[in-house]
Design an enzyme around this catalytic site. Sequence first.
Site, PDB file in Angstrom:
ATOM      1  N   ASN A 206      20.075  10.601   5.688  1.00 37.67           N
ATOM      2  CA  ASN A 206      19.968   9.169   5.355  1.00 37.67           C
ATOM      3  C   ASN A 206      19.956   8.293   6.608  1.00 37.67           C
ATOM      4  O   ASN A 206      19.126   7.391   6.734  1.00 37.67           O
ATOM      5  CB  ASN A 206      21.119   8.755   4.437  1.00 37.67           C
ATOM      6  CG  ASN A 206      21.081   9.511   3.119  1.00 37.67           C
ATOM      7  OD1 ASN A 206      20.125  10.219   2.840  1.00 37.67           O
ATOM      8  ND2 ASN A 206      22.122   9.362   2.308  1.00 37.67           N
TER       9      ASN A 206
ATOM     10  N   HIS B 159     -14.591 -28.558   3.606  1.00 35.25           N
ATOM     11  CA  HIS B 159     -15.191 -28.243   2.292  1.00 35.25           C
ATOM     12  C   HIS B 159     -16.494 -27.458   2.451  1.00 35.25           C
ATOM     13  O   HIS B 159     -17.363 -27.521   1.586  1.00 35.25           O
ATOM     14  CB  HIS B 159     -15.456 -29.505   1.470  1.00 35.25           C
ATOM     15  CG  HIS B 159     -14.302 -30.471   1.453  1.00 35.25           C
ATOM     16  ND1 HIS B 159     -13.337 -30.445   0.478  1.00 35.25           N
ATOM     17  CD2 HIS B 159     -13.957 -31.455   2.316  1.00 35.25           C
ATOM     18  CE1 HIS B 159     -12.442 -31.399   0.731  1.00 35.25           C
ATOM     19  NE2 HIS B 159     -12.798 -32.026   1.848  1.00 35.25           N
TER      20      HIS B 159
ATOM     21  N   SER C 117     -29.372  -0.948   5.039  1.00 32.24           N
ATOM     22  CA  SER C 117     -29.361  -0.659   3.604  1.00 32.24           C
ATOM     23  C   SER C 117     -30.248   0.541   3.358  1.00 32.24           C
ATOM     24  O   SER C 117     -31.261   0.736   4.037  1.00 32.24           O
ATOM     25  CB  SER C 117     -29.876  -1.880   2.847  1.00 32.24           C
ATOM     26  OG  SER C 117     -30.436  -1.487   1.618  1.00 32.24           O
TER      27      SER C 117
ATOM     28  N   LYS D  32     -32.610  -5.023   6.112  1.00 38.19           N
ATOM     29  CA  LYS D  32     -31.212  -5.451   6.137  1.00 38.19           C
ATOM     30  C   LYS D  32     -30.430  -5.002   7.366  1.00 38.19           C
ATOM     31  O   LYS D  32     -30.591  -3.907   7.871  1.00 38.19           O
ATOM     32  CB  LYS D  32     -30.499  -4.901   4.897  1.00 38.19           C
ATOM     33  CG  LYS D  32     -31.005  -5.495   3.599  1.00 38.19           C
ATOM     34  CD  LYS D  32     -30.394  -6.826   3.333  1.00 38.19           C
ATOM     35  CE  LYS D  32     -29.033  -6.611   2.707  1.00 38.19           C
ATOM     36  NZ  LYS D  32     -28.454  -7.883   2.311  1.00 38.19           N
TER      37      LYS D  32
ATOM     38  N   GLU E  82     -16.855  -7.376   6.934  1.00 37.84           N
ATOM     39  CA  GLU E  82     -16.637  -7.279   5.475  1.00 37.84           C
ATOM     40  C   GLU E  82     -15.510  -6.311   5.145  1.00 37.84           C
ATOM     41  O   GLU E  82     -14.677  -6.575   4.279  1.00 37.84           O
ATOM     42  CB  GLU E  82     -17.925  -6.801   4.789  1.00 37.84           C
ATOM     43  CG  GLU E  82     -18.997  -7.853   4.716  1.00 37.84           C
ATOM     44  CD  GLU E  82     -20.276  -7.280   4.139  1.00 37.84           C
ATOM     45  OE1 GLU E  82     -20.586  -7.559   2.969  1.00 37.84           O
ATOM     46  OE2 GLU E  82     -20.966  -6.528   4.852  1.00 37.84           O
TER      47      GLU E  82
ATOM     48  N   TYR F 106      21.961   4.610   0.089  1.00 30.11           N
ATOM     49  CA  TYR F 106      20.660   5.274   0.069  1.00 30.11           C
ATOM     50  C   TYR F 106      20.304   5.736  -1.337  1.00 30.11           C
ATOM     51  O   TYR F 106      21.131   6.235  -2.084  1.00 30.11           O
ATOM     52  CB  TYR F 106      20.653   6.495   1.012  1.00 30.11           C
ATOM     53  CG  TYR F 106      19.338   7.247   0.955  1.00 30.11           C
ATOM     54  CD1 TYR F 106      18.274   6.905   1.770  1.00 30.11           C
ATOM     55  CD2 TYR F 106      19.147   8.283   0.024  1.00 30.11           C
ATOM     56  CE1 TYR F 106      17.056   7.564   1.686  1.00 30.11           C
ATOM     57  CE2 TYR F 106      17.929   8.948  -0.059  1.00 30.11           C
ATOM     58  CZ  TYR F 106      16.893   8.588   0.767  1.00 30.11           C
ATOM     59  OH  TYR F 106      15.690   9.225   0.671  1.00 30.11           O
TER      60      TYR F 106
ATOM     61  N   GLN G  58      12.280   6.952  -0.095  1.00 22.30           N
ATOM     62  CA  GLN G  58      11.220   7.820   0.423  1.00 22.30           C
ATOM     63  C   GLN G  58       9.846   7.171   0.226  1.00 22.30           C
ATOM     64  O   GLN G  58       8.915   7.472   0.949  1.00 22.30           O
ATOM     65  CB  GLN G  58      11.303   9.177  -0.281  1.00 22.30           C
ATOM     66  CG  GLN G  58      10.329  10.200   0.238  1.00 22.30           C
ATOM     67  CD  GLN G  58      10.689  11.593  -0.232  1.00 22.30           C
ATOM     68  OE1 GLN G  58      11.718  12.161   0.151  1.00 22.30           O
ATOM     69  NE2 GLN G  58       9.863  12.158  -1.089  1.00 22.30           N
TER      70      GLN G  58
ATOM     71  N   LYS H 270       7.521   4.936   3.045  1.00 19.51           N
ATOM     72  CA  LYS H 270       6.717   5.388   4.179  1.00 19.51           C
ATOM     73  C   LYS H 270       5.226   5.157   4.024  1.00 19.51           C
ATOM     74  O   LYS H 270       4.569   4.629   4.938  1.00 19.51           O
ATOM     75  CB  LYS H 270       7.001   6.853   4.464  1.00 19.51           C
ATOM     76  CG  LYS H 270       8.329   7.000   5.162  1.00 19.51           C
ATOM     77  CD  LYS H 270       8.839   8.395   5.184  1.00 19.51           C
ATOM     78  CE  LYS H 270      10.338   8.357   5.225  1.00 19.51           C
ATOM     79  NZ  LYS H 270      10.969   7.774   4.012  1.00 19.51           N
TER      80      LYS H 270
END
Length: 463
Positions: free
Chosen positions: A114, A160, A281, A287, A294, A321, A326, A329
């Site tokens: 612990n 805006h 793409s 593209k 993103e 504890y 556990q 993590k």
Amino acid sequence: MSKSGSKLWGGRFSETTDAFVETFTASVEFDQRLYRHDIAGSVAHAQMLKKIGVLTTDECDQICNGLAQIQTEVEQGKFDWSVGLEDVHMNIEARLTELLGDAGKKLHTGRSRNDQVATDIRLYLRDEIDSLLAELSRLQSGLLDLAEREANTLMPGFTHLQVAQPISFGHHMLAWFEMLVRDAERLEDCRKRVNVMPLGSAALAGTSYPLDREYSAELLGFERPCNNSLDGVSDRDFAIEFCAAGALIMTHLSRMAEELVLWTSAQFNFIELPDRFCTGSSIMPQKKNPDVPELVRGKSGRVNGNLIALLTLMKGQPLAYNKDNQEDKEPLFDTVDTLRGSLRAFADMIPAIQTRKENMLNAAKQGFSTATDLADYLVRKGTPFRDAHEVVGKAVQACSQKGCDLADLSLTELQHFSKVITEDVYDVLTIEGSVASRNHLGGTAPQQVLEQVKKQRQLFKRV
Ligand code: ARG
């Protein structure tokens, strides 16, 4: 008997663990990443036990050498991790005993998993915070360089998402920089609370051995040992704080990402990201997608999720504890990994941004971005602000109908709206004039941008 049948805690058990329960309760698959910090914690514990006379010098040396060997085995991929041994701590301890016999069995004196695990996570997180801070400052330096390079690049500033007033692109980069200054402060502040040592709390109540906790703390570079053993083994505030700081970092990166996505679009066309940060793409040959921004924007979601997961994990736990812990993590590790990757991507990408100055300038000319400057000009010539606002509103309306900018109106046309207007009006109607006039601390004038860059570089050097 298999490894899984010989539990380190097996003494009071009369049947072996259910096979599914064994896998279900194990954490070794993900906590093995703590091996280095677990070993460092054990070395310090052994040295402290030697200092207080619980281990002989020979036992302590054997333990330290054994642990060093185990570290090499792990790093060379030769360590045989066993789910049956549940977690990183028992895997390493079992191997140590396999190597040393009785000396290995003595390491766990006056210690519990612990306090061990709580110590390990703090050691791990302290290292990670340091390397995240380094990555954060690499990104910040990149922003300062870009701000300096593009101090005179003018663009529309938005409110805006409507064109508002012209600004320097460098000024925009410095706004991003400021967000990251706060992020770095938050990480540094969080680090103070990470850097407190639970070791010595043992299972929950401390131990009957006369531990020298100050000594272990010093060996491990902790600021101090924790003051309360119950709190020591159960506190995960530091992990929550880190995830909160991380969520804000990701929020900032996500906002930057959003602007990069907008600016690289054909509609804005303000900047170009080099091909190496974009992908194509599979169907549309034309593209070039801003995948990196993103993805960072998208990844902010998981870090927010991790923060909520940890808050929820802790909220109902009684002292001290509980096995619930556990579960701390994976969200913590995922936050660290996501931050590391996202900061790295941004730090690499920012210096490579190419600006399309003409397009930005043209965009700034649309949307009457110098209307406020005209109003301020009228005020300087004695018109009360509200009247000036009204006059400029009328002029904007006329330009809208004509399809031209304020600067395209002739002096006679402008004087039709207000008699006080003279030839010098064109100084304020230009984008350059407008930006240059906002020349005070925090303003967008290129001169201010350059001064800020200089000042921030100085501050940077001091830390
Ligand atoms: N694997 C455990 C964790 O991550 C280590 C501590 C286990 N302690 C215990 N009493 N079962 O929290």
